[in-house]
Enzyme design. Structure first.
Site, PDB file in Angstrom:
ATOM      1  N   CYS B  85       0.844  -1.204   0.000  1.00 30.03           N
ATOM      2  CA  CYS B  85       0.000   0.000   0.000  1.00 30.03           C
ATOM      3  C   CYS B  85       0.878   1.252   0.000  1.00 30.03           C
ATOM      4  CB  CYS B  85      -1.006  -0.045   1.144  1.00 30.03           C
ATOM      5  SG  CYS B  85      -2.378   1.108   0.944  1.00 30.03           S
ATOM      6  N   HIS B 190      -3.814  -5.171  -0.655  1.00 23.85           N
ATOM      7  CA  HIS B 190      -3.387  -5.723   0.635  1.00 23.85           C
ATOM      8  C   HIS B 190      -3.387  -7.243   0.582  1.00 23.85           C
ATOM      9  CE1 HIS B 190      -3.342  -1.975   2.996  1.00 23.85           C
ATOM     10  NE2 HIS B 190      -4.175  -1.572   2.054  1.00 23.85           N
ATOM     11  N   GLU B 192      -2.351  -9.166   2.736  1.00 25.18           N
ATOM     12  CA  GLU B 192      -2.684  -9.663   4.082  1.00 25.18           C
ATOM     13  C   GLU B 192      -4.183  -9.698   4.340  1.00 25.18           C
ATOM     14  OE1 GLU B 192      -1.653  -6.654   3.394  1.00 25.18           O
ATOM     15  OE2 GLU B 192      -2.467  -5.164   4.778  1.00 25.18           O
TER      16      GLU B 192
END
Lengths: 251, 208
Positions: B85, B190, B192
């Site tokens: 990001c 993202h 994650e």
């Protein structure tokens, strides 16, 4: 192409899942961590926890729930309920929440939104607007739908966007728990006024209601609790249904 | 092997930590630190970043010696680094969020606000979008083209040299969402938060 999101919401009280009918008459039905994992495995685009009685009761249980969930679910996790200020937001984010939704505190002290969006970034600040129709306008309610602020919901939505909210979670109090569908007039009015994503909430009883929230309400995301929680429909079924209606979803 | 997630007060990094620990199990040591020596001696570095470009650059600069260590790690020693990001955005020379701010200058280019075509598209760009893989990247091993990733951002990285772009995503315009330049990797989305596919990207980075 950006997909419309389906967000199952789990109402949590004292660390256990419940779903209120019009915010009262709670029915206990499960472990939030396990439930969230089932949703994320099933393709939920995000998970939302709402700590419904957090303003009044033992709050720390939610931190434990968030911490455990965030180690098992790798989709965005939004947590709301009883969030009073920057310290609460910080604590939830540290436990593993990706976004925090703020309701009462945003009304009582809009500075909280300005301050927290600067500190943590707008991407994690969701303002939850609980609105109820009164004549030809909608009024903002706080404290889990108990207090009428008389604020105009549309004006308030604009103000929250200007203050730095990244998304708005718009719940119709009239519809919440009724299973007769979103108040799509309210959703449309807000989604066409603000330029940040709007999540429709309150009243889903069928998959067609999800379709309506996106097609009629122009919501970016649709939130529902009981139709998923009671096993009426799985997340996958919901996605396939939306897909069959021409709505872009992540399958 | 040691993978270090740089903890420089860039906002919420707990999800990054959780996902790397999930993928690493107990085979790879995941450190979360701003300790310069630990960063220097680690095998791989993850540079997360949330909030504004300026706030992240300021946070990096507020830790004495951190930028120098990162430069040494990624540019001089060419060890693998993944920016996520705003972590990716900071690779640029310059960013225009809040105020014109100098970036790390690792990949020439700028970070500017997504053109949302006079409010026809909502910002932030939040949610799941498909990525178009435009060049083979080591972090895309076993990742299918048009996979969905989770995005949340209002600014985009526009590199000068288009050959660094490894994936784009289609929103109000075609947005660069992944870059690879030698040992430097970055994702605008993202990983994650992108479910099993995102974890695969993290695994690919750890396995480099």
């Amino acid at each position: 192409m950006l997909k419309n999101r389906i967000i199952p919401c789990l109402d949590v009280k004292n660390g256990r899942v419940v779903k209120g009918i019009n915010f009262v008459d709670l029915k206990d039905a499960g472990n939030p961590v396990e439930q969230a994992k089932i949703y994320s495995d099933g393709g939920a685009d995000e998970i939302c926890f709402l700590d419904i009685t957090a303003s009044n009761e033992n709050r720390d249980t939610i931190y434990d729930v968030v911490e455990k969930t965030s180690k098992k679910c790798f989709v965005p996790l939004t947590v709301g309920g009883g969030v009073r200020g920057v310290d609460d937001i910080n604590k939830l984010l540290n436990c593993g929440a990706d976004k925090v939704s703020i309701n009462t505190a945003a009304v009582q002290n809009p500075e909280v939104i300005i301050e927290s969006s600067k500190k943590f970034g707008s991407q994690c600040i969701v303002v939850a607007i609980d609105a109820k129709k009164n004549g030809n306008r909608w009024e903002v309610f706080t404290h889990g739908g108990r207090n009428n602020t008389s604020l105009d919901a549309i004006e308030f939505a604009n103000k929250m966007e200007d203050s730095g909210a990244g998304e708005l979670l718009v719940t119709s109090i009239d519809r919440d728990g009724t299973q007769i569908g979103y108040d799509n007039d309210l959703i449309l009015k807000i989604s066409s006024t603000v330029n940040i994503p709007v999540i429709a909430s309150g009243g889903v009883g069928s998959l067609d209601h999800l379709v309506d929230g996106i097609k009629l309400g122009k919501a970016s995301a649709v939130l529902a609790a009981s139709i998923f929680h009671h096993g009426t429909h799985s997340i996958q079924e919901a996605k396939q249904y939306l897909d069959s209606k021409g709505i872009p979803v992540r399958i | 092997m040691n993978v270090t997630i740089v903890d420089y007060n860039s906002g919420n990094i707990s999800s990054v930590i959780n996902s790397f620990k999930e993928v690493a199990k107990n085979k790879v040591n995941i450190e979360v630190t701003s300790d310069l020596n630990k960063i220097k001696s680690s095998d791989k570095v993850v540079l997360p970043g949330q909030g504004s470009f300026k706030s992240c650059v300021d946070a990096l600069n507020s830790i004495n010696g951190l930028v120098e260590i990162l430069n040494e790690f990624a540019v001089t020693n060419k060890k693998p680094l993944l920016g996520i990001c705003v972590g990716l955005q900071m690779f640029a020379d310059i960013g225009y969020e809040e105020i014109e701010t100098k970036g790390l200058g690792w990949i020439s280019g700028k970070v500017s606000k997504i053109d949302n075509q006079n409010n026809k598209f909502k910002l932030p760009h939040i949610g799941w979008n498909e990525i178009s893989i435009v060049k083979e990247s080591k972090i895309f091993k076993d990742i299918k083209n048009k996979s969905h990733m989770y995005f949340v951002h209002s600014y985009e990285f526009i590199p000068e040299d288009k050959s660094v772009i490894s994936a784009t995503t289609d929103y109000s315009s075609n947005i660069v969402c992944s870059v690879e330049k030698e040992n430097i990797f970055g994702t605008q989305f993202h990983p994650e938060k992108s479910d099993k596919i995102g974890l695969q990207i993290i695994k690919n980075f750890i396995d480099l």
